[in-house]
Scaffold this motif. Structure first.
Motif, PDB file in Angstrom:
ATOM      1  N   PHE A   1       0.824  -1.214   0.000  1.00 11.79           N
ATOM      2  CA  PHE A   1       0.000   0.000   0.000  1.00 11.79           C
ATOM      3  C   PHE A   1       0.851   1.255   0.000  1.00 11.79           C
ATOM      4  CE2 PHE A   1      -3.848   2.300   0.480  1.00 11.79           C
ATOM      5  CZ  PHE A   1      -3.634   3.321   1.390  1.00 11.79           C
ATOM      6  N   SER A   2       1.938   1.264   0.749  1.00 12.45           N
ATOM      7  CA  SER A   2       2.783   2.455   0.841  1.00 12.45           C
ATOM      8  C   SER A   2       3.494   2.768  -0.471  1.00 12.45           C
ATOM      9  CB  SER A   2       3.793   2.309   1.963  1.00 12.45           C
ATOM     10  OG  SER A   2       4.645   1.213   1.724  1.00 12.45           O
ATOM     11  N   SER A   3       3.472   1.835  -1.413  1.00 14.40           N
ATOM     12  CA  SER A   3       4.083   2.070  -2.724  1.00 14.40           C
ATOM     13  C   SER A   3       3.214   2.944  -3.615  1.00 14.40           C
ATOM     14  CB  SER A   3       4.341   0.736  -3.429  1.00 14.40           C
ATOM     15  OG  SER A   3       5.204  -0.077  -2.681  1.00 14.40           O
ATOM     16  N   TYR A   4       1.978   3.081  -3.255  1.00 16.73           N
ATOM     17  CA  TYR A   4       1.021   3.796  -4.084  1.00 16.73           C
ATOM     18  C   TYR A   4       0.740   5.191  -3.553  1.00 16.73           C
ATOM     19  CZ  TYR A   4      -0.056  -0.682  -6.264  1.00 16.73           C
ATOM     20  OH  TYR A   4       0.019  -1.866  -6.932  1.00 16.73           O
ATOM     21  N   ALA A   5       0.738   6.143  -4.470  1.00 15.84           N
ATOM     22  CA  ALA A   5       0.174   7.440  -4.154  1.00 15.84           C
ATOM     23  C   ALA A   5      -1.344   7.321  -4.206  1.00 15.84           C
ATOM     24  CB  ALA A   5       0.656   8.481  -5.155  1.00 15.84           C
ATOM     25  N   ILE A   6      -2.012   8.117  -3.418  1.00 15.14           N
ATOM     26  CA  ILE A   6      -3.475   8.076  -3.353  1.00 15.14           C
ATOM     27  C   ILE A   6      -4.049   9.445  -3.697  1.00 15.14           C
ATOM     28  CG2 ILE A   6      -5.488   7.695  -1.883  1.00 15.14           C
ATOM     29  CD1 ILE A   6      -3.967   5.141  -2.453  1.00 15.14           C
ATOM     30  N   GLY A   7      -5.063   9.416  -4.497  1.00 14.37           N
ATOM     31  CA  GLY A   7      -5.784  10.645  -4.816  1.00 14.37           C
ATOM     32  C   GLY A   7      -7.228  10.537  -4.370  1.00 14.37           C
ATOM     33  N   TRP A   8      -7.778  11.646  -3.988  1.00 16.95           N
ATOM     34  CA  TRP A   8      -9.214  11.753  -3.751  1.00 16.95           C
ATOM     35  C   TRP A   8      -9.829  12.541  -4.902  1.00 16.95           C
ATOM     36  CZ3 TRP A   8     -12.224   9.361  -0.242  1.00 16.95           C
ATOM     37  CH2 TRP A   8     -11.627   8.826   0.904  1.00 16.95           C
ATOM     38  N   PHE A   9     -10.933  12.032  -5.401  1.00 19.63           N
ATOM     39  CA  PHE A   9     -11.677  12.672  -6.475  1.00 19.63           C
ATOM     40  C   PHE A   9     -13.133  12.778  -6.043  1.00 19.63           C
ATOM     41  CE2 PHE A   9      -8.521  12.546  -9.890  1.00 19.63           C
ATOM     42  CZ  PHE A   9      -7.602  11.655  -9.355  1.00 19.63           C
ATOM     43  N   ARG A  10     -13.878  13.635  -6.703  1.00 21.05           N
ATOM     44  CA  ARG A  10     -15.299  13.719  -6.408  1.00 21.05           C
ATOM     45  C   ARG A  10     -16.090  13.957  -7.680  1.00 21.05           C
ATOM     46  NH1 ARG A  10     -15.329  19.413  -2.913  1.00 21.05           N
ATOM     47  NH2 ARG A  10     -14.794  20.829  -4.633  1.00 21.05           N
ATOM     48  N   GLN A  11     -17.315  13.482  -7.650  1.00 22.09           N
ATOM     49  CA  GLN A  11     -18.200  13.652  -8.794  1.00 22.09           C
ATOM     50  C   GLN A  11     -19.575  14.063  -8.303  1.00 22.09           C
ATOM     51  OE1 GLN A  11     -18.502  10.273 -11.451  1.00 22.09           O
ATOM     52  NE2 GLN A  11     -19.118  11.596 -13.134  1.00 22.09           N
ATOM     53  N   ALA A  12     -19.968  15.254  -8.681  1.00 19.52           N
ATOM     54  CA  ALA A  12     -21.294  15.765  -8.357  1.00 19.52           C
ATOM     55  C   ALA A  12     -22.279  15.323  -9.442  1.00 19.52           C
ATOM     56  CB  ALA A  12     -21.262  17.281  -8.252  1.00 19.52           C
TER      57      ALA A  12
ATOM     58  N   TYR B   1     -14.354   9.589  -4.174  1.00 18.23           N
ATOM     59  CA  TYR B   1     -13.639   8.356  -4.485  1.00 18.23           C
ATOM     60  C   TYR B   1     -12.172   8.497  -4.126  1.00 18.23           C
ATOM     61  CZ  TYR B   1     -17.655   7.523  -7.580  1.00 18.23           C
ATOM     62  OH  TYR B   1     -18.916   7.350  -8.099  1.00 18.23           O
ATOM     63  N   CYS B   2     -11.575   7.418  -3.625  1.00 24.86           N
ATOM     64  CA  CYS B   2     -10.125   7.385  -3.538  1.00 24.86           C
ATOM     65  C   CYS B   2      -9.606   6.447  -4.618  1.00 24.86           C
ATOM     66  CB  CYS B   2      -9.646   6.967  -2.159  1.00 24.86           C
ATOM     67  SG  CYS B   2     -10.046   5.290  -1.654  1.00 24.86           S
ATOM     68  N   ALA B   3      -8.392   6.710  -5.052  1.00 22.99           N
ATOM     69  CA  ALA B   3      -7.788   5.946  -6.134  1.00 22.99           C
ATOM     70  C   ALA B   3      -6.288   5.871  -5.922  1.00 22.99           C
ATOM     71  CB  ALA B   3      -8.112   6.595  -7.472  1.00 22.99           C
ATOM     72  N   ALA B   4      -5.692   4.829  -6.476  1.00 24.83           N
ATOM     73  CA  ALA B   4      -4.268   4.577  -6.294  1.00 24.83           C
ATOM     74  C   ALA B   4      -3.525   4.669  -7.616  1.00 24.83           C
ATOM     75  CB  ALA B   4      -4.052   3.209  -5.658  1.00 24.83           C
ATOM     76  N   THR B   5      -2.312   5.198  -7.538  1.00 24.96           N
ATOM     77  CA  THR B   5      -1.476   5.322  -8.717  1.00 24.96           C
ATOM     78  C   THR B   5      -0.007   5.194  -8.320  1.00 24.96           C
ATOM     79  OG1 THR B   5      -1.019   6.702 -10.655  1.00 24.96           O
ATOM     80  CG2 THR B   5      -1.196   7.835  -8.544  1.00 24.96           C
ATOM     81  N   ILE B   6       0.835   5.015  -9.322  1.00 34.02           N
ATOM     82  CA  ILE B   6       2.283   5.062  -9.143  1.00 34.02           C
ATOM     83  C   ILE B   6       2.750   6.340  -9.803  1.00 34.02           C
ATOM     84  CG2 ILE B   6       4.493   3.950  -9.620  1.00 34.02           C
ATOM     85  CD1 ILE B   6       2.791   2.357  -7.713  1.00 34.02           C
ATOM     86  N   GLY B   7       3.268   7.269  -9.035  1.00 31.07           N
ATOM     87  CA  GLY B   7       3.693   8.543  -9.582  1.00 31.07           C
ATOM     88  C   GLY B   7       2.907   9.685  -8.997  1.00 31.07           C
ATOM     89  N   ALA B   8       3.082  10.847  -9.575  1.00 31.66           N
ATOM     90  CA  ALA B   8       2.416  12.055  -9.089  1.00 31.66           C
ATOM     91  C   ALA B   8       1.495  12.581 -10.178  1.00 31.66           C
ATOM     92  CB  ALA B   8       3.437  13.120  -8.698  1.00 31.66           C
ATOM     93  N   TYR B   9       0.220  12.240 -10.076  1.00 30.47           N
ATOM     94  CA  TYR B   9      -0.748  12.621 -11.089  1.00 30.47           C
ATOM     95  C   TYR B   9      -1.970  13.245 -10.447  1.00 30.47           C
ATOM     96  CZ  TYR B   9       2.108   9.434 -13.838  1.00 30.47           C
ATOM     97  OH  TYR B   9       3.154   8.806 -14.440  1.00 30.47           O
ATOM     98  N   LEU B  10      -2.512  14.210 -11.145  1.00 27.50           N
ATOM     99  CA  LEU B  10      -3.694  14.895 -10.646  1.00 27.50           C
ATOM    100  C   LEU B  10      -4.902  14.649 -11.554  1.00 27.50           C
ATOM    101  CD1 LEU B  10      -2.101  18.305  -9.585  1.00 27.50           C
ATOM    102  CD2 LEU B  10      -2.104  16.118  -8.396  1.00 27.50           C
ATOM    103  N   VAL B  11      -4.779  13.718 -12.460  1.00 22.69           N
ATOM    104  CA  VAL B  11      -5.867  13.402 -13.378  1.00 22.69           C
ATOM    105  C   VAL B  11      -6.297  11.965 -13.199  1.00 22.69           C
ATOM    106  CG1 VAL B  11      -5.350  15.169 -15.081  1.00 22.69           C
ATOM    107  CG2 VAL B  11      -4.187  12.968 -15.204  1.00 22.69           C
ATOM    108  N   GLY B  12      -7.584  11.759 -13.263  1.00 22.94           N
ATOM    109  CA  GLY B  12      -8.125  10.452 -12.919  1.00 22.94           C
ATOM    110  C   GLY B  12      -7.678   9.312 -13.800  1.00 22.94           C
ATOM    111  N   HIS B  13      -7.450   9.552 -15.078  1.00 22.96           N
ATOM    112  CA  HIS B  13      -7.140   8.433 -15.967  1.00 22.96           C
ATOM    113  C   HIS B  13      -5.758   7.849 -15.709  1.00 22.96           C
ATOM    114  CE1 HIS B  13      -5.457  11.809 -18.377  1.00 22.96           C
ATOM    115  NE2 HIS B  13      -4.529  10.926 -18.667  1.00 22.96           N
TER     116      HIS B  13
END
Length: 122
Positions: A29-40, A95-107
């Motif tokens: 888990f600590s290998s992944y960066a986590i982002g929070w996103f929201r959808q109205a 929503y929370c999501a996981a990625t490798i790297g520093a990204y601010l876009v959901g895809h």
């Protein structure tokens, strides 16, 4: 692979606070960066906040700076989103999501949770 489960959403009045949690599975888990996103309703999914795997780096969208704080506890495989001074425009599914790297876009995120509803009344 990592599985993510969000919790902590709810219904509250403007000015209130909530803390969302995102619990991840797996020993990496600590290998992944986590982002929070929201959808109205009727809108696209938007970036809210990001935290690196170590927790040293964070980013926020402008509309939540000074009100929201992202943090993580890798010993608990958990990322938090503390939301203060909530406004009706914060109403969305988060929503929370996981990625490798520093990204601010959901895809660029590979793994997603199921979402938790936050509703802020005026």
């Amino acid at each position: 692979q990592v599985q993510l489960v969000e919790s902590g959403g709810g219904l509250l009045q403007a000015g209130g606070s909530l803390r969302l949690s995102c619990v991840g599975s797996g020993r990496t888990f600590s290998s992944y960066a986590i982002g929070w996103f929201r959808q109205a309703p009727g809108k696209e999914r938007d970036f809210v906040a990001y935290i690196s795997g170590s927790g040293d780096t964070t980013y926020y969208t402008d509309s939540v700076k000074g009100r929201f704080t992202i943090s993580r506890d890798n010993a608990k495989n958990t990322v938090y989103l503390q939301m203060n001074s909530l406004k009706p425009e914060d109403t969305a599914v988060y929503y929370c999501a996981a990625t490798i790297g520093a990204y601010l876009v959901g895809h660029m995120y590979m793994y997603w949770g199921q979402g938790t509803q936050v509703t802020v009344s005026s």
